[in-house]
Design a protein around this motif. Structure first.
Motif, PDB file in Angstrom:
ATOM      1  N   ASN A 275     -16.185 116.460  63.993  1.00  0.00           N
ATOM      2  CA  ASN A 275     -15.367 116.573  65.200  1.00  0.00           C
ATOM      3  C   ASN A 275     -14.098 117.375  64.946  1.00  0.00           C
ATOM      4  OD1 ASN A 275     -17.154 115.126  66.770  1.00  0.00           O
ATOM      5  ND2 ASN A 275     -16.157 113.176  66.367  1.00  0.00           N
ATOM      6  N   PHE A 276     -13.492 117.204  63.769  1.00  0.00           N
ATOM      7  CA  PHE A 276     -12.297 117.970  63.439  1.00  0.00           C
ATOM      8  C   PHE A 276     -12.616 119.461  63.377  1.00  0.00           C
ATOM      9  CE2 PHE A 276      -9.278 120.017  60.633  1.00  0.00           C
ATOM     10  CZ  PHE A 276      -8.065 119.565  61.135  1.00  0.00           C
TER      11      PHE A 276
ATOM     12  N   ARG B 166      -7.129 109.598  61.539  1.00  0.00           N
ATOM     13  CA  ARG B 166      -8.326 108.766  61.462  1.00  0.00           C
ATOM     14  C   ARG B 166      -9.029 108.949  60.124  1.00  0.00           C
ATOM     15  NH1 ARG B 166     -14.068 108.677  64.021  1.00  0.00           N
ATOM     16  NH2 ARG B 166     -14.431 106.438  63.970  1.00  0.00           N
ATOM     17  N   GLN B 167      -9.015 110.171  59.599  1.00  0.00           N
ATOM     18  CA  GLN B 167      -9.638 110.408  58.293  1.00  0.00           C
ATOM     19  C   GLN B 167      -8.932 109.590  57.215  1.00  0.00           C
ATOM     20  OE1 GLN B 167     -12.372 112.187  58.161  1.00  0.00           O
ATOM     21  NE2 GLN B 167     -12.672 112.210  55.960  1.00  0.00           N
TER      22      GLN B 167
ATOM     23  N   TRP C 222      -4.862 113.453  65.545  1.00  0.00           N
ATOM     24  CA  TRP C 222      -5.533 112.148  65.613  1.00  0.00           C
ATOM     25  C   TRP C 222      -6.692 112.096  64.623  1.00  0.00           C
ATOM     26  CZ3 TRP C 222     -10.429 110.388  66.956  1.00  0.00           C
ATOM     27  CH2 TRP C 222     -10.537 109.012  67.187  1.00  0.00           C
ATOM     28  N   GLN C 223      -7.509 113.176  64.568  1.00  0.00           N
ATOM     29  CA  GLN C 223      -8.643 113.213  63.643  1.00  0.00           C
ATOM     30  C   GLN C 223      -8.154 113.131  62.199  1.00  0.00           C
ATOM     31  OE1 GLN C 223     -11.743 113.708  66.533  1.00  0.00           O
ATOM     32  NE2 GLN C 223     -11.911 113.189  64.442  1.00  0.00           N
TER      33      GLN C 223
ATOM     34  N   ASN D 132     -16.266 112.195  61.866  1.00  0.00           N
ATOM     35  CA  ASN D 132     -14.872 112.574  62.069  1.00  0.00           C
ATOM     36  C   ASN D 132     -14.624 114.000  61.566  1.00  0.00           C
ATOM     37  OD1 ASN D 132     -12.134 111.680  62.900  1.00  0.00           O
ATOM     38  ND2 ASN D 132     -11.692 112.101  60.755  1.00  0.00           N
TER      39      ASN D 132
ATOM     40  N   ARG E 181      -5.445 116.240  69.303  1.00  0.00           N
ATOM     41  CA  ARG E 181      -6.727 115.721  68.832  1.00  0.00           C
ATOM     42  C   ARG E 181      -6.892 115.967  67.332  1.00  0.00           C
ATOM     43  NH1 ARG E 181     -10.812 112.243  70.570  1.00  0.00           N
ATOM     44  NH2 ARG E 181     -12.588 112.685  69.268  1.00  0.00           N
TER      45      ARG E 181
END
Length: 124
Positions: free
Chosen positions: A102-103, A22-23, A18-19, A99, A15
């Motif tokens: 969440n990270f 995504r950033q 992924w974060q 994001n 995860r």
């Protein structure tokens, strides 16, 4: 047993990867939002069904792009991208903020999980 062999920690690590990816995508969206005909993109949601990188049956593969690299790096984009409806700068910045939040959450859960394993193993 390696710390990353614990499935929950492996999922949290996937995860975080992924974060991070995504950033990168979201920052490109913010940088290019005023470019004519620019189509913003986002990553497909991370799934742990075993078919996605980092899922229970999957592995995030590391590659070495240059022999002088200190650490292997992931491929340019290990996660699938998808086009999204053109948004405003404010919408993109909200996604960047979400994001990042969440990270931070996932990384603190990962740290707590490592701490629990160290405590159970009798470490300090």
């Amino acid at each position: 047993m390696a710390m990353n062999d614990v499935s929950l920690l492996g999922m949290l690590k996937a995860r975080m990867h992924w974060q991070h990816a995504r950033q990168d995508v979201l920052s490109q969206n913010v940088a290019n939002i005023d470019t004519p005909d620019f189509q913003p993109t986002d990553l497909k949601p991370l799934s742990f069904d075993g078919d996605s990188p980092g899922g229970p049956g999957g592995v995030l593969r590391m590659i070495e792009t240059d022999p002088r690299d200190l650490q292997p790096s992931t491929s340019a984009m290990p996660f699938a991208q998808m086009p999204i409806d053109g948004g405003s700068l404010e919408d993109e910045l909200m996604q960047v903020s979400d994001n990042a939040t969440n990270f931070r959450l996932v990384s603190s859960l990962y740290s707590a999980g490592l701490g629990l394993i160290r405590s159970a193993a009798g470490g300090s």
